[in-house]
Design a protein around this motif. Structure first.
Motif, PDB file in Angstrom:
ATOM      1  N   LYS A 128      28.521  55.829 -10.439  1.00 26.70           N
ATOM      2  CA  LYS A 128      28.381  54.372 -10.413  1.00 26.70           C
ATOM      3  C   LYS A 128      29.723  53.651 -10.502  1.00 26.70           C
ATOM      4  O   LYS A 128      29.850  52.518 -10.066  1.00 26.70           O
ATOM      5  CB  LYS A 128      27.485  53.906 -11.566  1.00 26.70           C
ATOM      6  N   ASP A 129      30.728  54.333 -11.059  1.00 26.75           N
ATOM      7  CA  ASP A 129      32.042  53.718 -11.228  1.00 26.75           C
ATOM      8  C   ASP A 129      32.854  53.677  -9.928  1.00 26.75           C
ATOM      9  O   ASP A 129      33.921  53.067  -9.889  1.00 26.75           O
ATOM     10  CB  ASP A 129      32.849  54.477 -12.288  1.00 26.75           C
ATOM     11  N   PHE A 130      32.370  54.307  -8.865  1.00 32.02           N
ATOM     12  CA  PHE A 130      33.099  54.380  -7.603  1.00 32.02           C
ATOM     13  C   PHE A 130      32.377  53.602  -6.527  1.00 32.02           C
ATOM     14  O   PHE A 130      31.150  53.564  -6.464  1.00 32.02           O
ATOM     15  CB  PHE A 130      33.288  55.846  -7.167  1.00 32.02           C
ATOM     16  N   ALA A 131      33.160  52.980  -5.644  1.00 30.71           N
ATOM     17  CA  ALA A 131      32.593  52.124  -4.602  1.00 30.71           C
ATOM     18  C   ALA A 131      31.953  52.933  -3.485  1.00 30.71           C
ATOM     19  O   ALA A 131      30.938  52.505  -2.914  1.00 30.71           O
ATOM     20  CB  ALA A 131      33.672  51.214  -4.025  1.00 30.71           C
ATOM     21  N   THR A 132      32.522  54.097  -3.140  1.00 30.94           N
ATOM     22  CA  THR A 132      31.993  54.880  -2.013  1.00 30.94           C
ATOM     23  C   THR A 132      31.801  56.334  -2.428  1.00 30.94           C
ATOM     24  O   THR A 132      32.366  56.810  -3.418  1.00 30.94           O
ATOM     25  CB  THR A 132      32.969  54.851  -0.810  1.00 30.94           C
ATOM     26  N   ASP A 133      31.019  57.042  -1.616  1.00 24.89           N
ATOM     27  CA  ASP A 133      30.808  58.477  -1.842  1.00 24.89           C
ATOM     28  C   ASP A 133      32.108  59.258  -1.611  1.00 24.89           C
ATOM     29  O   ASP A 133      32.365  60.255  -2.276  1.00 24.89           O
ATOM     30  CB  ASP A 133      29.713  59.012  -0.906  1.00 24.89           C
ATOM     31  N   GLU A 134      32.907  58.779  -0.664  1.00 23.43           N
ATOM     32  CA  GLU A 134      34.180  59.447  -0.369  1.00 23.43           C
ATOM     33  C   GLU A 134      35.120  59.385  -1.576  1.00 23.43           C
ATOM     34  O   GLU A 134      35.758  60.378  -1.929  1.00 23.43           O
ATOM     35  CB  GLU A 134      34.852  58.795   0.842  1.00 23.43           C
ATOM     36  N   ALA A 135      35.213  58.245  -2.249  1.00 25.71           N
ATOM     37  CA  ALA A 135      36.067  58.097  -3.424  1.00 25.71           C
ATOM     38  C   ALA A 135      35.568  59.004  -4.546  1.00 25.71           C
ATOM     39  O   ALA A 135      36.366  59.640  -5.244  1.00 25.71           O
ATOM     40  CB  ALA A 135      36.104  56.638  -3.880  1.00 25.71           C
ATOM     41  N   TRP A 136      34.239  59.061  -4.741  1.00 26.89           N
ATOM     42  CA  TRP A 136      33.658  59.935  -5.750  1.00 26.89           C
ATOM     43  C   TRP A 136      33.986  61.403  -5.456  1.00 26.89           C
ATOM     44  O   TRP A 136      34.363  62.163  -6.340  1.00 26.89           O
ATOM     45  CB  TRP A 136      32.146  59.708  -5.824  1.00 26.89           C
ATOM     46  N   SER A 137      33.884  61.796  -4.195  1.00 22.34           N
ATOM     47  CA  SER A 137      34.177  63.167  -3.771  1.00 22.34           C
ATOM     48  C   SER A 137      35.650  63.512  -4.031  1.00 22.34           C
ATOM     49  O   SER A 137      35.964  64.594  -4.529  1.00 22.34           O
ATOM     50  CB  SER A 137      33.831  63.333  -2.301  1.00 22.34           C
ATOM     51  N   ARG A 138      36.538  62.589  -3.669  1.00 23.43           N
ATOM     52  CA  ARG A 138      37.972  62.808  -3.914  1.00 23.43           C
ATOM     53  C   ARG A 138      38.250  62.938  -5.407  1.00 23.43           C
ATOM     54  O   ARG A 138      39.037  63.775  -5.843  1.00 23.43           O
ATOM     55  CB  ARG A 138      38.799  61.667  -3.324  1.00 23.43           C
ATOM     56  N   PHE A 139      37.587  62.124  -6.222  1.00 26.33           N
ATOM     57  CA  PHE A 139      37.760  62.187  -7.670  1.00 26.33           C
ATOM     58  C   PHE A 139      37.304  63.541  -8.219  1.00 26.33           C
ATOM     59  O   PHE A 139      37.993  64.151  -9.036  1.00 26.33           O
ATOM     60  CB  PHE A 139      36.988  61.046  -8.354  1.00 26.33           C
TER      61      PHE A 139
END
Length: 185
Positions: A6-17
């Motif tokens: 929920k803290d990330f805007a996109t799935d890509e950002a979450w994946s990179r994190f």
């Protein structure tokens, strides 16, 4: 602080994190393993050193007594690390001949022995202190004559060959500190 999707805007950002977090965890684990291996190795080396000190203190002293004098001088120069102390004749001869045969080997030996051999500039000063000029050197002729006389006194008949040769000398200029003169060859 715990992060969630929920803290990330996109799935890509979450994946990179997630990938970055896993990478950092693996890196930290690798560092911990390295530190553990090093501490074990240090412990083993300390045990080995203490065991060798107990068992072989006299053997090492005996071994050092059997070394040639020039090797003892080299070891003492390395141990004392006194660059200003004068070089013994054995070390001068060794340094000159090694540098003459292979400057690269000389540099490797010099670095391996904690720079207890003189630098190349010092060797050049030693060479410059001799008066090498074109022609027949009286100093060399006198030295050969002394050698012949010494052998004759021992009852030996020396046989030797004295060869004169021409050589081309590359033209260059060098400053000689001993004579305070620019020498041109």
């Amino acid at each position: 602080m715990c992060m969630s999707r929920k803290d990330f805007a996109t799935d890509e950002a979450w994946s990179r994190f997630l990938k970055f977090t896993i990478y950092k965890q693996r890196q930290a684990a690798s560092c911990r393993k390295k530190n553990l291996r090093k501490s074990k190795q240090i412990g083993n080396i300390k045990e080995l050193v203490s065991k060798l000190r107990e068992e072989n203190a006299t053997a090492a002293a005996d071994y050092l007594q059997e070394l040639p004098e020039h090797v003892k001088q080299l070891i003492s120069r390395m141990k004392n690390n006194k660059p200003s102390s004068p070089f013994p004749a054995h070390l001068k001869t060794f340094a000159r001949s090694l540098h003459f045969h292979s400057p690269a080997a000389y540099e490797m030996v010099r670095q391996s022995f904690l720079k207890c051999l003189p630098c190349v500039e010092t060797l050049n000063r030693w060479y410059c202190s001799k008066n090498y000029k074109p022609g027949v050197s009286e100093e060399i002729i006198n030295h050969v004559s002394e050698m012949v006389h010494a052998e004759l006194k021992k009852g030996k008949k020396p046989v030797f060959n004295l060869t004169f040769d021409e050589m081309g000398i590359k033209e260059w200029t060098k400053y000689c500190k001993q004579t305070n003169v620019l020498v041109t060859y």
